[in-house]
Design a protein around this motif. Structure first.
Motif, PDB file in Angstrom:
ATOM      1  N   ARG A   1      -3.243   5.225  -3.802  1.00 54.30           N
ATOM      2  CA  ARG A   1      -2.031   4.395  -3.771  1.00 54.30           C
ATOM      3  C   ARG A   1      -1.181   4.756  -4.982  1.00 54.30           C
ATOM      4  NH1 ARG A   1      -4.410  -1.546  -1.799  1.00 54.30           N
ATOM      5  NH2 ARG A   1      -5.757  -0.608  -0.210  1.00 54.30           N
TER       6      ARG A   1
ATOM      7  N   PHE B   1      -4.777  -6.398  10.384  1.00 53.71           N
ATOM      8  CA  PHE B   1      -5.711  -5.902  11.412  1.00 53.71           C
ATOM      9  C   PHE B   1      -6.875  -6.832  11.679  1.00 53.71           C
ATOM     10  CE2 PHE B   1      -8.139  -4.581   7.757  1.00 53.71           C
ATOM     11  CZ  PHE B   1      -7.163  -4.185   6.842  1.00 53.71           C
ATOM     12  N   THR B   2      -6.896  -8.016  11.030  1.00 54.97           N
ATOM     13  CA  THR B   2      -7.954  -9.005  11.328  1.00 54.97           C
ATOM     14  C   THR B   2      -7.313 -10.369  11.593  1.00 54.97           C
ATOM     15  OG1 THR B   2      -8.227  -9.198   8.932  1.00 54.97           O
ATOM     16  CG2 THR B   2      -9.922  -7.976  10.115  1.00 54.97           C
TER      17      THR B   2
ATOM     18  N   GLY C   1     -12.586  -8.192   1.219  1.00 54.54           N
ATOM     19  CA  GLY C   1     -11.761  -8.766   2.284  1.00 54.54           C
ATOM     20  C   GLY C   1     -12.440  -8.531   3.609  1.00 54.54           C
ATOM     21  N   ALA C   2     -12.245  -9.444   4.557  1.00 56.31           N
ATOM     22  CA  ALA C   2     -12.928  -9.286   5.850  1.00 56.31           C
ATOM     23  C   ALA C   2     -12.194 -10.089   6.921  1.00 56.31           C
ATOM     24  CB  ALA C   2     -14.373  -9.757   5.729  1.00 56.31           C
TER      25      ALA C   2
ATOM     26  N   GLN D   1      -6.486   3.217   2.667  1.00 56.82           N
ATOM     27  CA  GLN D   1      -7.631   2.333   2.918  1.00 56.82           C
ATOM     28  C   GLN D   1      -8.625   3.032   3.855  1.00 56.82           C
ATOM     29  OE1 GLN D   1      -5.895  -1.154   4.768  1.00 56.82           O
ATOM     30  NE2 GLN D   1      -4.485   0.049   6.015  1.00 56.82           N
TER      31      GLN D   1
ATOM     32  N   GLN E   1     -13.422   2.964  -1.722  1.00 56.73           N
ATOM     33  CA  GLN E   1     -13.685   1.758  -0.918  1.00 56.73           C
ATOM     34  C   GLN E   1     -14.917   1.964  -0.044  1.00 56.73           C
ATOM     35  OE1 GLN E   1     -10.112   0.960   1.404  1.00 56.73           O
ATOM     36  NE2 GLN E   1      -9.380  -0.498  -0.134  1.00 56.73           N
TER      37      GLN E   1
ATOM     38  N   GLU F   1     -15.964   0.552   3.782  1.00 57.11           N
ATOM     39  CA  GLU F   1     -15.522  -0.193   4.961  1.00 57.11           C
ATOM     40  C   GLU F   1     -16.734  -0.494   5.828  1.00 57.11           C
ATOM     41  OE1 GLU F   1     -12.234  -0.475   5.073  1.00 57.11           O
ATOM     42  OE2 GLU F   1     -11.967  -1.498   6.996  1.00 57.11           O
TER      43      GLU F   1
ATOM     44  N   GLN G   1       0.841  -1.207   0.000  1.00 56.64           N
ATOM     45  CA  GLN G   1       0.000   0.000   0.000  1.00 56.64           C
ATOM     46  C   GLN G   1       0.873   1.254   0.000  1.00 56.64           C
ATOM     47  OE1 GLN G   1      -3.164   0.022   2.837  1.00 56.64           O
ATOM     48  NE2 GLN G   1      -3.840  -2.026   2.317  1.00 56.64           N
TER      49      GLN G   1
ATOM     50  N   PHE H   1      -4.784 -10.240   6.625  1.00 59.81           N
ATOM     51  CA  PHE H   1      -4.699  -8.783   6.768  1.00 59.81           C
ATOM     52  C   PHE H   1      -4.153  -8.532   8.161  1.00 59.81           C
ATOM     53  CE2 PHE H   1      -8.319  -9.570   3.903  1.00 59.81           C
ATOM     54  CZ  PHE H   1      -7.907  -8.860   2.786  1.00 59.81           C
TER      55      PHE H   1
ATOM     56  N   GLN I   1     -11.886   2.981  10.906  1.00 63.49           N
ATOM     57  CA  GLN I   1     -12.239   2.061  12.015  1.00 63.49           C
ATOM     58  C   GLN I   1     -11.659   2.573  13.330  1.00 63.49           C
ATOM     59  OE1 GLN I   1     -11.139  -2.064  11.706  1.00 63.49           O
ATOM     60  NE2 GLN I   1     -11.617  -2.181   9.522  1.00 63.49           N
TER      61      GLN I   1
ATOM     62  N   ALA J   1     -14.795  -6.928  10.638  1.00 61.46           N
ATOM     63  CA  ALA J   1     -14.669  -5.782   9.725  1.00 61.46           C
ATOM     64  C   ALA J   1     -14.646  -6.318   8.303  1.00 61.46           C
ATOM     65  CB  ALA J   1     -13.397  -5.007  10.022  1.00 61.46           C
ATOM     66  N   PHE J   2     -14.987  -5.472   7.383  1.00 61.60           N
ATOM     67  CA  PHE J   2     -14.885  -5.862   5.969  1.00 61.60           C
ATOM     68  C   PHE J   2     -14.610  -4.612   5.132  1.00 61.60           C
ATOM     69  CE2 PHE J   2     -19.019  -4.167   4.673  1.00 61.60           C
ATOM     70  CZ  PHE J   2     -19.743  -4.187   5.873  1.00 61.60           C
ATOM     71  N   GLY J   3     -13.993  -4.838   3.971  1.00 57.82           N
ATOM     72  CA  GLY J   3     -13.700  -3.695   3.096  1.00 57.82           C
ATOM     73  C   GLY J   3     -13.783  -4.139   1.653  1.00 57.82           C
TER      74      GLY J   3
ATOM     75  N   SER K   1     -10.057   1.615   6.058  1.00 53.71           N
ATOM     76  CA  SER K   1      -9.901   0.957   7.364  1.00 53.71           C
ATOM     77  C   SER K   1      -9.428   1.952   8.433  1.00 53.71           C
ATOM     78  CB  SER K   1      -8.884  -0.185   7.269  1.00 53.71           C
ATOM     79  OG  SER K   1      -9.233  -1.057   6.227  1.00 53.71           O
TER      80      SER K   1
END
Ligand code: DAH
Length: 383
Positions: free
Chosen positions: A240, A295-296, A327-328, A214, A253, A255, A200, A293, A219, A349-351, A216
């Protein structure tokens, strides 16, 4: 001179009679009344007055403009006019005759003035009619219509997503596009030396500030400011340093974040099933594949069964029957702790990429079409 010789009043009756008889005739009538009362008007004065009356009688009917009217009015009533000339001569008349001649002159002045005013009103009315005629507005003429705009496919997708998720109780939160390194990476369990940062790479404004990569990042802003239960949806632009046939330096995106007591992966799956049915069709199913990911934990990629072929395999799903859409995962404990959220809470979470969903949903085969602003393309999304 007795009362009978008073100047006839301009009553409705007399004026309608006046409109029939000419001024000259009315004047003659007045003079003969005076004669009957033994007031004899000298021939010269009589001729002069009758001449003026004829002047008015003869010219008024032919007047067809204000300038024509002013011309005749001046000839009779102005200081240098014929009636004023008569009045000046009165000075030489005898004392007995003066009042009678004065009355006749006044009568003539009033009658002439009345005629002039009547014709003036007529001319003004004609002028107004002409003006109204010229300015006539045809309300049945077709108007000049402004072309209708169309929503960008991204906006259509965002609107659909917001409608679907707000129906499930989600609130919308919009984070800033200029973010600091902490919210975009560190707080999302991606510290400075983390290899996931390489995927990223972004545009730095300073060592600390960057264009978010992102949604995210939002969040963390929500979890720092709000106690669970949390249920938010966060759409927005991300950046990006990527630019090729399938990547753009700016894209969008969406989120989602849910934090509460007892939240599990089953809740995520159930919610995704509902989202897939509403977004892509009632037959569509979801499938989770393990992923990563920072963060998950655990993390998943979410596929939906191909809504074009029903899962048999086609060009859209590249023969697999499944299409990857987002993604989640379950929110990593480190992330929750960093935001001061205790052990009693869990979350998912999901994005997802908006352009990707738009391309799938509307059959757009080139992502660049979404950024070129070509109206031949955008017009197709009217309605
Ligand atoms: N932020 C991720 C990306 O841009 C997408 C994502 C994946 C968001 C998993 C999430 C998530 O919230 O749980 O690639």
């Amino acid at each position: 001179m007795d009362e009978k010789n008073e100047v006839p009043q301009d009553t409705a009756e007399s004026s309608s009679a006046a409109s029939q008889a000419s001024i000259k005739e009315q004047l003659e009538e007045f003079i003969s009344q005076m004669n009957a009362d033994n007031v004899v008007i000298p021939e010269a004065a009589k001729a002069q007055l009758l001449e003026i009356a004829s002047q008015v009688d003869n010219s008024v009917p032919g007047v067809d403009s204000m300038s024509g009217l002013n011309e005749i009015r001046n000839k009779v009533l102005s200081k240098a006019g014929s009636l004023s000339g008569f009045m000046k001569n009165l000075r030489t008349a005898s004392q007995e005759l003066k009042p009678a001649l004065g009355k006749l002159a006044n009568f003539l002045r009033e009658r002439a003035d009345f005629s002039f005013k009547a014709i003036e009103a007529l001319l003004k009315d004609k002028e107004l009619q002409k003006k109204l005629e010229a300015e006539k507005l045809d309300v049945t003429m077709p108007g000049i219509s402004a072309p209708w705009g169309a929503y960008h496919p991204n906006t259509l997708v965002i609107n659909d997503l917001v409608a679907i998720f707000s129906g499930m109780g989600f609130e919308v939160f919009e984070g800033p596009e200029i973010e600091n390194d902490y919210y975009n990476f560190t707080a999302l369990n991606t510290p400075a030396d983390h290899p996931a940062r390489d995927m990223q790479d972004t545009f730095y404004i300073s060592d600390e500030l960057l264009l978010r990569t992102q949604t995210s990042a939002g969040q963390i802003r929500v979890m720092e400011n709000k106690k669970p239960p949390i249920k938010i949806l966060s759409p927005g632009k991300v950046y990006r340093s990527d630019d090729d046939a399938t990547h753009s330096p700016m894209f969008s995106q969406m989120e989602g974040l849910v934090v509460d007591k007892g939240i599990t992966l089953c809740d995520l799956k159930g919610m995704l099933d509902e989202f897939a049915r509403k977004m892509f069709g009632p037959e569509v199913k979801t499938r989770l594949r393990p992923s990563y990911f920072p963060f998950t934990e655990p993390s998943v990629e979410v596929d939906v069964s191909c809504f074009a072929c029903g899962g048999k395999g086609c060009r859209l799903c590249k023969g697999t029957g499944w299409i990857e859409v987002l993604g989640a995962g379950m929110v990593n404990r480190h992330v929750l702790e960093g935001c001061g959220i205790g052990d009693e809470y869990t979350g998912f979470a999901f994005g997802m990429g908006i352009e990707r969903i738009a391309m799938l949903k509307y059959g757009i085969n080139n992502m660049k079409l979404l950024f070129e602003g070509d109206t031949r393309f955008s017009k197709q999304f009217k309605g």
